[in-house]
Design a protein around this motif. Structure first.
Motif, PDB file in Angstrom:
ATOM      1  N   ALA A  66     -21.722  18.002  -5.772  1.00 44.42           N
ATOM      2  CA  ALA A  66     -22.949  18.763  -5.518  1.00 44.42           C
ATOM      3  C   ALA A  66     -23.886  17.970  -4.603  1.00 44.42           C
ATOM      4  CB  ALA A  66     -23.637  19.100  -6.836  1.00 44.42           C
ATOM      5  N   PHE A  67     -23.970  16.660  -4.837  1.00 47.49           N
ATOM      6  CA  PHE A  67     -24.793  15.802  -3.973  1.00 47.49           C
ATOM      7  C   PHE A  67     -24.279  15.847  -2.536  1.00 47.49           C
ATOM      8  CE2 PHE A  67     -25.133  11.741  -1.776  1.00 47.49           C
ATOM      9  CZ  PHE A  67     -26.501  11.515  -1.796  1.00 47.49           C
ATOM     10  N   ILE A  68     -22.968  15.704  -2.362  1.00 46.55           N
ATOM     11  CA  ILE A  68     -22.383  15.715  -1.015  1.00 46.55           C
ATOM     12  C   ILE A  68     -22.638  17.050  -0.334  1.00 46.55           C
ATOM     13  CG2 ILE A  68     -20.184  15.679   0.241  1.00 46.55           C
ATOM     14  CD1 ILE A  68     -19.223  13.603  -1.872  1.00 46.55           C
ATOM     15  N   ALA A  69     -22.519  18.146  -1.088  1.00 45.97           N
ATOM     16  CA  ALA A  69     -22.750  19.474  -0.508  1.00 45.97           C
ATOM     17  C   ALA A  69     -24.171  19.598   0.026  1.00 45.97           C
ATOM     18  CB  ALA A  69     -22.482  20.556  -1.548  1.00 45.97           C
ATOM     19  N   ARG A  70     -25.120  18.946  -0.628  1.00 47.31           N
ATOM     20  CA  ARG A  70     -26.504  19.006  -0.147  1.00 47.31           C
ATOM     21  C   ARG A  70     -26.692  18.232   1.149  1.00 47.31           C
ATOM     22  NH1 ARG A  70     -27.487  18.683  -5.843  1.00 47.31           N
ATOM     23  NH2 ARG A  70     -27.801  16.414  -5.750  1.00 47.31           N
ATOM     24  N   GLN A  71     -25.758  17.344   1.472  1.00 45.32           N
ATOM     25  CA  GLN A  71     -25.845  16.575   2.715  1.00 45.32           C
ATOM     26  C   GLN A  71     -25.095  17.252   3.860  1.00 45.32           C
ATOM     27  OE1 GLN A  71     -27.864  14.063   1.754  1.00 45.32           O
ATOM     28  NE2 GLN A  71     -27.386  14.742  -0.350  1.00 45.32           N
ATOM     29  N   LEU A  72     -24.249  18.222   3.526  1.00 43.12           N
ATOM     30  CA  LEU A  72     -23.393  18.850   4.529  1.00 43.12           C
ATOM     31  C   LEU A  72     -23.842  20.287   4.786  1.00 43.12           C
ATOM     32  CD1 LEU A  72     -19.880  17.719   3.228  1.00 43.12           C
ATOM     33  CD2 LEU A  72     -21.172  16.719   5.123  1.00 43.12           C
ATOM     34  N   PRO A  73     -23.934  20.702   6.034  1.00 40.07           N
ATOM     35  CA  PRO A  73     -24.297  22.104   6.308  1.00 40.07           C
ATOM     36  C   PRO A  73     -23.126  23.031   5.991  1.00 40.07           C
ATOM     37  CG  PRO A  73     -23.799  20.940   8.359  1.00 40.07           C
ATOM     38  CD  PRO A  73     -23.764  19.911   7.268  1.00 40.07           C
ATOM     39  N   GLY A  74     -23.441  24.119   5.290  1.00 38.49           N
ATOM     40  CA  GLY A  74     -22.429  25.156   5.119  1.00 38.49           C
ATOM     41  C   GLY A  74     -21.565  25.072   3.882  1.00 38.49           C
ATOM     42  N   LEU A  75     -21.636  23.982   3.108  1.00 39.08           N
ATOM     43  CA  LEU A  75     -20.823  23.889   1.897  1.00 39.08           C
ATOM     44  C   LEU A  75     -21.689  24.280   0.700  1.00 39.08           C
ATOM     45  CD1 LEU A  75     -18.193  23.133   0.459  1.00 39.08           C
ATOM     46  CD2 LEU A  75     -19.012  20.756   0.343  1.00 39.08           C
ATOM     47  N   PRO A  76     -21.385  25.401   0.044  1.00 34.54           N
ATOM     48  CA  PRO A  76     -22.199  25.839  -1.101  1.00 34.54           C
ATOM     49  C   PRO A  76     -22.167  24.819  -2.239  1.00 34.54           C
ATOM     50  CG  PRO A  76     -20.790  27.624  -0.324  1.00 34.54           C
ATOM     51  CD  PRO A  76     -20.329  26.378   0.362  1.00 34.54           C
ATOM     52  N   THR A  77     -23.329  24.511  -2.773  1.00 33.51           N
ATOM     53  CA  THR A  77     -23.418  23.510  -3.830  1.00 33.51           C
ATOM     54  C   THR A  77     -22.642  23.922  -5.069  1.00 33.51           C
ATOM     55  OG1 THR A  77     -25.626  22.923  -3.024  1.00 33.51           O
ATOM     56  CG2 THR A  77     -25.032  22.141  -5.209  1.00 33.51           C
ATOM     57  N   ASP A  78     -22.724  25.215  -5.432  1.00 28.77           N
ATOM     58  CA  ASP A  78     -22.036  25.656  -6.643  1.00 28.77           C
ATOM     59  C   ASP A  78     -20.525  25.552  -6.497  1.00 28.77           C
ATOM     60  OD1 ASP A  78     -21.995  27.686  -4.749  1.00 28.77           O
ATOM     61  OD2 ASP A  78     -22.174  29.309  -6.215  1.00 28.77           O
ATOM     62  N   LEU A  79     -20.002  25.861  -5.307  1.00 38.68           N
ATOM     63  CA  LEU A  79     -18.565  25.753  -5.064  1.00 38.68           C
ATOM     64  C   LEU A  79     -18.120  24.298  -5.137  1.00 38.68           C
ATOM     65  CD1 LEU A  79     -15.996  27.390  -4.229  1.00 38.68           C
ATOM     66  CD2 LEU A  79     -16.556  26.780  -1.858  1.00 38.68           C
ATOM     67  N   ALA A  80     -18.906  23.404  -4.532  1.00 39.23           N
ATOM     68  CA  ALA A  80     -18.573  21.982  -4.553  1.00 39.23           C
ATOM     69  C   ALA A  80     -18.595  21.435  -5.975  1.00 39.23           C
ATOM     70  CB  ALA A  80     -19.554  21.208  -3.674  1.00 39.23           C
ATOM     71  N   HIS A  81     -19.626  21.807  -6.732  1.00 44.77           N
ATOM     72  CA  HIS A  81     -19.733  21.346  -8.119  1.00 44.77           C
ATOM     73  C   HIS A  81     -18.536  21.818  -8.935  1.00 44.77           C
ATOM     74  CE1 HIS A  81     -21.081  21.521 -12.337  1.00 44.77           C
ATOM     75  NE2 HIS A  81     -21.810  20.461 -12.036  1.00 44.77           N
ATOM     76  N   THR A  82     -18.150  23.074  -8.774  1.00 42.87           N
ATOM     77  CA  THR A  82     -17.026  23.619  -9.532  1.00 42.87           C
ATOM     78  C   THR A  82     -15.730  22.924  -9.152  1.00 42.87           C
ATOM     79  OG1 THR A  82     -18.163  25.757  -9.608  1.00 42.87           O
ATOM     80  CG2 THR A  82     -15.840  25.742 -10.192  1.00 42.87           C
ATOM     81  N   TYR A  83     -15.566  22.638  -7.871  1.00 46.95           N
ATOM     82  CA  TYR A  83     -14.379  21.892  -7.446  1.00 46.95           C
ATOM     83  C   TYR A  83     -14.307  20.539  -8.161  1.00 46.95           C
ATOM     84  CZ  TYR A  83     -11.254  19.051  -4.597  1.00 46.95           C
ATOM     85  OH  TYR A  83     -10.254  18.205  -4.197  1.00 46.95           O
ATOM     86  N   GLY A  84     -15.427  19.827  -8.183  1.00 48.70           N
ATOM     87  CA  GLY A  84     -15.440  18.524  -8.843  1.00 48.70           C
ATOM     88  C   GLY A  84     -15.095  18.615 -10.315  1.00 48.70           C
ATOM     89  N   LEU A  85     -15.542  19.686 -10.945  1.00 53.47           N
ATOM     90  CA  LEU A  85     -15.298  19.884 -12.372  1.00 53.47           C
ATOM     91  C   LEU A  85     -13.832  20.219 -12.648  1.00 53.47           C
ATOM     92  CD1 LEU A  85     -17.066  19.935 -14.973  1.00 53.47           C
ATOM     93  CD2 LEU A  85     -17.252  22.407 -14.650  1.00 53.47           C
ATOM     94  N   PHE A  86     -13.237  21.031 -11.794  1.00 53.31           N
ATOM     95  CA  PHE A  86     -11.889  21.541 -12.025  1.00 53.31           C
ATOM     96  C   PHE A  86     -10.793  20.730 -11.332  1.00 53.31           C
ATOM     97  CE2 PHE A  86     -14.119  25.246 -13.495  1.00 53.31           C
ATOM     98  CZ  PHE A  86     -13.238  25.910 -14.332  1.00 53.31           C
ATOM     99  N   CYS A  87     -11.152  19.772 -10.494  1.00 55.04           N
ATOM    100  CA  CYS A  87     -10.185  19.110  -9.628  1.00 55.04           C
ATOM    101  C   CYS A  87      -8.939  18.637 -10.382  1.00 55.04           C
ATOM    102  CB  CYS A  87     -10.863  17.942  -8.913  1.00 55.04           C
ATOM    103  SG  CYS A  87      -9.825  17.151  -7.672  1.00 55.04           S
ATOM    104  N   HIS A  88      -9.115  17.976 -11.512  1.00 56.27           N
ATOM    105  CA  HIS A  88      -7.988  17.412 -12.257  1.00 56.27           C
ATOM    106  C   HIS A  88      -7.725  18.138 -13.570  1.00 56.27           C
ATOM    107  CE1 HIS A  88      -8.558  13.328 -10.000  1.00 56.27           C
ATOM    108  NE2 HIS A  88      -7.896  14.221  -9.291  1.00 56.27           N
TER     109      HIS A  88
END
Length: 287
Positions: free
Chosen positions: A128-150
């Motif tokens: 979620a932190f990284i998504a806030r630094q990058l244009p165009g990456l939704p924070t909720d999608l990034a957070h969910t990816y981190g949660l579900f990755c493994h």
């Protein structure tokens, strides 16, 4: 590999391949309701609050985080779920709720995975932190990816005989990647199973693709793959590296071999990465 091809691969493996014996826990009803509430053009705040208040333990989690040093500052302690939601904001509130619901839907009862959900939460916060630094990456999608990755790892542990021994072996071997040992022993791996969980739970197709490909760094930048999938995979590698730095761990093989491609795709430099590391540390400390 596009989302359609990944869906077909998963469906075929589920019908007549190694995924036939995989038991996917059902998506929690409260999580389905949360997804529906957030899918509206104007999220249904009343429904989100109703969901948050419907589980005492989830309410307590929101209050604990809202009253933590990272959020409390000089304010008065929150005493209601509504106050906690106001302090955290809608995005962080839903992230906390999703983490709580997923953790309880897929319990982990194995000493080798004692810190599984702790690290998954940290990875989600880092994403979620990284998504806030990058244009165009939704924070909720990034957070969910981190949660579900493994998430495929505990599901495999529950479904596959002998997977506990595979975990020990895969973590010990240095001659081949983790997922190679999984495939030798079980004809599948946690990236495939994690993608299956996302498919069954009807989460975003980019999420399914990114989790399926999160160890397939050779494909990073492939024109046949959705750019958002590449961004999730590359950001995930960065998140894992920042977590390892925070924990004082050595550089892993994925980062050593592939970080240049990830940084190039994200258009960030090593100097920027150092700044991210410094800014992220208080967030990971709190987690």
């Amino acid at each position: 590999m596009k989302s359609l091809a990944i869906r077909q691969e998963l469906d075929q493996a589920r019908e007549r391949g190694p995924l036939r014996q995989i038991i996917i826990p059902p998506c929690p009803e409260l999580l389905q309701r949360l997804q529906q509430a957030m899918a509206e053009a104007e999220p249904d705040l009343t429904e989100v609050a109703r969901i948050a208040a419907s589980d005492v333990a989830m309410s307590a989690t929101l209050l604990r985080i809202a009253n933590s040093p990272l959020h409390l500052a000089d304010g008065q302690p929150c005493t209601t779920v509504g106050q906690a939601m106001t302090r955290l904001g809608l995005d962080e509130t839903t992230q906390v709720m999703m983490g709580f619901l997923v953790k309880h839907a897929i319990p982990v009862n194995n000493p080798q995975l004692a810190r599984f959900w702790e690290r998954s939460t940290k990875r989600a916060l880092a994403m979620a932190f990284i998504a806030r630094q990058l244009p165009g990456l939704p924070t909720d999608l990034a957070h969910t990816y981190g949660l579900f990755c493994h998430v495929g790892i505990p599901v495999l542990l529950q479904s596959m005989r002998g997977y506990g021994a595979t975990l020990v072996e895969a973590n010990a071997r240095i001659d081949r990647p983790f997922i190679a040992t999984e495939n030798v022993n079980h004809k599948t791996d946690h990236a495939v199973v994690g993608a299956l969980v996302v498919r069954v739970w009807n989460l975003a197709p980019q999420l399914m693709s990114a989790i399926r490909l999160h160890h397939d760094f050779v494909s990073l930048g492939d024109e046949g793959i959705d750019p958002e999938t590449h961004t999730l995979v590359a950001a995930g590698m960065v998140a894992e590296h920042l977590m390892r730095m925070h924990e004082g761990l050595s550089v892993d093989a994925d980062w050593a071999d592939n970080h240049q491609a990830a940084l190039q795709w994200l258009h960030i430099s090593l100097d920027e990465l150092e700044q991210w590391d410094e800014a992220l540390r208080p967030i990971l400390d709190e987690a």
